[in-house]
Design a protein around this motif. Structure first.
Motif, short mmCIF file in Angstrom:
data_model
loop_
_atom_site.label_atom_id
_atom_site.label_comp_id
_atom_site.label_asym_id
_atom_site.label_seq_id
_atom_site.Cartn_x
_atom_site.Cartn_y
_atom_site.Cartn_z
N ASP A 1 0.82 -1.22 0.00
CA ASP A 1 0.00 0.00 0.00
C ASP A 1 0.86 1.27 0.00
N THR A 2 2.16 1.11 -0.29
CA THR A 2 3.07 2.25 -0.25
C THR A 2 3.64 2.50 -1.64
N VAL A 3 3.50 3.75 -2.08
CA VAL A 3 4.05 4.20 -3.37
C VAL A 3 5.27 5.06 -3.09
N LEU A 4 6.33 4.83 -3.84
CA LEU A 4 7.52 5.67 -3.79
C LEU A 4 7.63 6.46 -5.09
N ALA A 5 7.75 7.77 -4.97
CA ALA A 5 8.09 8.62 -6.12
C ALA A 5 9.57 8.95 -5.96
N ALA B 1 8.05 -4.44 -22.36
CA ALA B 1 7.66 -5.60 -23.16
C ALA B 1 7.39 -6.82 -22.30
N ALA B 2 8.15 -6.95 -21.21
CA ALA B 2 8.00 -8.12 -20.33
C ALA B 2 6.92 -7.94 -19.28
N GLY B 3 6.36 -6.75 -19.18
CA GLY B 3 5.37 -6.48 -18.13
C GLY B 3 6.00 -6.15 -16.80
N GLY B 4 7.29 -5.80 -16.81
CA GLY B 4 7.98 -5.46 -15.57
C GLY B 4 7.89 -3.99 -15.21
N ALA B 5 7.37 -3.18 -16.12
CA ALA B 5 7.18 -1.75 -15.88
C ALA B 5 5.96 -1.29 -16.66
N ARG B 6 5.42 -0.14 -16.26
CA ARG B 6 4.24 0.40 -16.93
C ARG B 6 4.47 1.88 -17.24
N LEU B 7 4.21 2.25 -18.48
CA LEU B 7 4.30 3.64 -18.91
C LEU B 7 3.08 4.42 -18.42
N CYS B 8 3.32 5.54 -17.77
CA CYS B 8 2.26 6.44 -17.32
C CYS B 8 2.54 7.82 -17.89
N GLU B 9 1.78 8.22 -18.87
CA GLU B 9 2.04 9.50 -19.54
C GLU B 9 1.28 10.65 -18.92
N THR B 10 0.21 10.37 -18.20
CA THR B 10 -0.64 11.44 -17.67
C THR B 10 -0.92 11.21 -16.19
N GLU B 11 -1.46 12.25 -15.58
CA GLU B 11 -1.90 12.15 -14.20
C GLU B 11 -2.94 11.05 -14.03
N ALA B 12 -3.84 10.92 -15.02
CA ALA B 12 -4.87 9.87 -14.96
C ALA B 12 -4.24 8.49 -15.01
N ASP B 13 -3.19 8.32 -15.82
CA ASP B 13 -2.48 7.03 -15.88
C ASP B 13 -1.89 6.68 -14.52
N LEU B 14 -1.28 7.67 -13.88
CA LEU B 14 -0.68 7.43 -12.57
C LEU B 14 -1.74 7.06 -11.54
N ALA B 15 -2.84 7.80 -11.53
CA ALA B 15 -3.90 7.52 -10.57
C ALA B 15 -4.46 6.11 -10.76
N ALA B 16 -4.61 5.68 -12.02
CA ALA B 16 -5.12 4.34 -12.29
C ALA B 16 -4.16 3.28 -11.80
N ALA B 17 -2.84 3.49 -12.03
CA ALA B 17 -1.85 2.52 -11.59
C ALA B 17 -1.77 2.46 -10.07
N PHE B 18 -1.76 3.62 -9.42
CA PHE B 18 -1.72 3.65 -7.95
C PHE B 18 -2.92 2.91 -7.36
N THR B 19 -4.06 3.02 -8.02
CA THR B 19 -5.29 2.41 -7.51
C THR B 19 -5.32 0.91 -7.75
N ALA B 20 -4.92 0.49 -8.95
CA ALA B 20 -5.18 -0.90 -9.37
C ALA B 20 -4.10 -1.90 -9.00
N LEU B 21 -2.86 -1.46 -8.87
CA LEU B 21 -1.76 -2.42 -8.69
C LEU B 21 -1.66 -2.84 -7.22
N ASP B 22 -2.28 -3.98 -6.93
CA ASP B 22 -2.28 -4.51 -5.57
C ASP B 22 -1.05 -5.39 -5.35
N ALA B 23 -1.02 -6.08 -4.21
CA ALA B 23 0.17 -6.87 -3.85
C ALA B 23 0.49 -7.94 -4.90
N ASP B 24 -0.53 -8.64 -5.40
CA ASP B 24 -0.29 -9.70 -6.39
C ASP B 24 0.25 -9.12 -7.69
N ALA B 25 -0.34 -8.03 -8.15
CA ALA B 25 0.12 -7.40 -9.39
C ALA B 25 1.54 -6.86 -9.24
#
Length: 402
Positions: free
Chosen positions: A220-224, A349-373
């Motif tokens: 539940d912790t995000v690092l910028a 390509a391997a799914g080890g990182a995700r491109l976030c181009e906008t604030e909305a992209d970041l908000a979606a990633a912060f919300t959706a990526l749980d412990a398993d993901a």
């Protein structure tokens, strides 16, 4: 080269004025200024290694100690461009390593520097190719090595256009590129293939002490990490949006330059968020922890399951993915990752990182990526980045060419 020397001479007075202003404002010491002008305490008969700032110096550290292990008689003169990197190197407190500010690329300062220190060879880390520095070393018959060399397509085109590439590349005694693309670009600019050493990305060999993680749930912790001006506001807005949907979410905000802490604190308040500050030794009791210190990145990586890598939402080329990946963080990044283009391409390509181009992209990633993901992304990242660089073999190969 004549035009470059003329431009350096014209720029020298305003540069000197800016440095004097830094001294007057307390941002730089008199001794640091003296070193930039080629002075400072002499460190003769040493191997000169140059690393630009904290990131390059940190990536060079495994190679530095591999050199010292391979030949205990070696003593290193390490130069850097920034005060914080100078402090980082001095913190190693190793008598075999002298840390100095790099001399300005002005021939008078460089002649003073070379006369004072008399280095036997120059080892350049990544892309710190300074024309006057290289020319004077070459004129003195001292070898020049470039390790972890990095050259983007944009930089290669720029060097070729201004007509300085071939003379500079001809002065390089041996080069180990960071990636295949950089190696090809150096060859295209005129580097003979027999001067190539095995490729090595020094950042893959970095080991960062983890420190004691925060007492927060890691998933539940995000690092910028290593954010720059222009990145903090969208990250904070995205975090506020995500936290409304995921109330337990926490944010560690670690700016690249801790001196920006006051302006970041104002941005945190503007986003309607509470924070505490590491440099004030405040406990992490609010939803945002402002990690405005140096030397603790390992602690923040160990505390966060999700890491946004800074310098990528703005035109800074992006910072290293290797350190957070080594700690098992799921990686997010912005569109500008030119400094590590091949690594991020492999990660995406391997799914080890995700491109976030906008604030909305970041908000979606912060919300959706749980412990398993997060765990799945971390596994994919380790596979995509491959094994660490063999700095021991690289150090031995370099020493044989001295």
């Amino acid at each position: 080269m004549v035009l470059y020397r003329l431009l350096v001479s014209i720029a020298s007075l305003p540069v000197l004025a800016a440095l004097l202003w830094r001294v007057l404002r307390g941002r730089e010491s008199r001794s640091a200024l003296a070193e930039r002008l080629g002075g400072g305490e002499a460190a003769p008969h040493r191997l000169w290694l140059h690393a630009a700032s904290n990131g390059e110096l940190t990536s060079a550290k495994p190679l530095i100690y591999a050199l010292l292990t391979a030949d205990p008689a070696v003593q290193l003169l390490v130069t850097v461009n920034t005060v914080t990197a100078r402090e980082l190197g001095q913190g190693w407190a190793d008598p075999r390593i002298a840390i100095r500010m790099a001399p300005l690329d002005h021939r008078a300062a460089l002649r003073r520097f070379l006369s004072r220190h008399d280095p036997r060879a120059l080892v350049v880390i990544e892309n710190e190719l300074w024309p006057n520095r290289m020319a004077l070393m070459a004129d003195a018959g001292r070898p020049i090595f470039v390790i972890g060399a990095r050259m983007s397509a944009r930089s290669a085109a720029r060097w070729a256009k201004i007509g300085m590439a071939q003379p500079m590349v001809a002065q390089i005694s041996a080069l180990s590129a960071q990636d295949a693309g950089s190696e090809a670009r150096f060859v295209d600019l005129g580097l003979p293939r027999d001067r190539l050493m095995p490729p090595a990305n020094l950042k893959t060999a970095i080991t960062v002490a983890p420190g004691v993680p925060l007492d927060w749930p890691r998933s539940d912790t995000v690092l910028a990490a290593s954010t720059h001006e222009g990145e903090d506001a969208p990250i904070l807005a995205a975090f506020a949006t995500a936290r409304a949907r995921r109330p337990g979410l926490r944010l560690i905000l670690a700016p690249r330059h801790p001196r920006r802490a006051p302006e970041i604190a104002a941005l945190i308040a503007k986003a309607g968020l509470r924070h505490t500050t590491r440099s004030k030794d405040e406990p992490p009791t609010a939803e945002v922890y402002l990690a405005d210190t140096l030397g603790e990145m390992g602690r923040w990586y160990a505390s966060a399951g999700l890491c946004f890598v800074g310098g990528s939402l703005v035109e800074k080329g992006g910072h290293t993915p290797y350190e957070p990946a080594g700690f098992g963080c799921a990686l997010l990044h912005g569109p500008d990752v030119a400094n590590f283009a091949e690594a991020y391409a492999a990660l995406d390509a391997a799914g080890g990182a995700r491109l976030c181009e906008t604030e909305a992209d970041l908000a979606a990633a912060f919300t959706a990526l749980d412990a398993d993901a997060q765990a799945e992304m971390a596994r994919a990242a380790r596979g995509a980045l491959g094994p660490p660089a063999d700095v021991e073999s690289l150090a031995k190969a370099l020493l044989t060419r001295l």
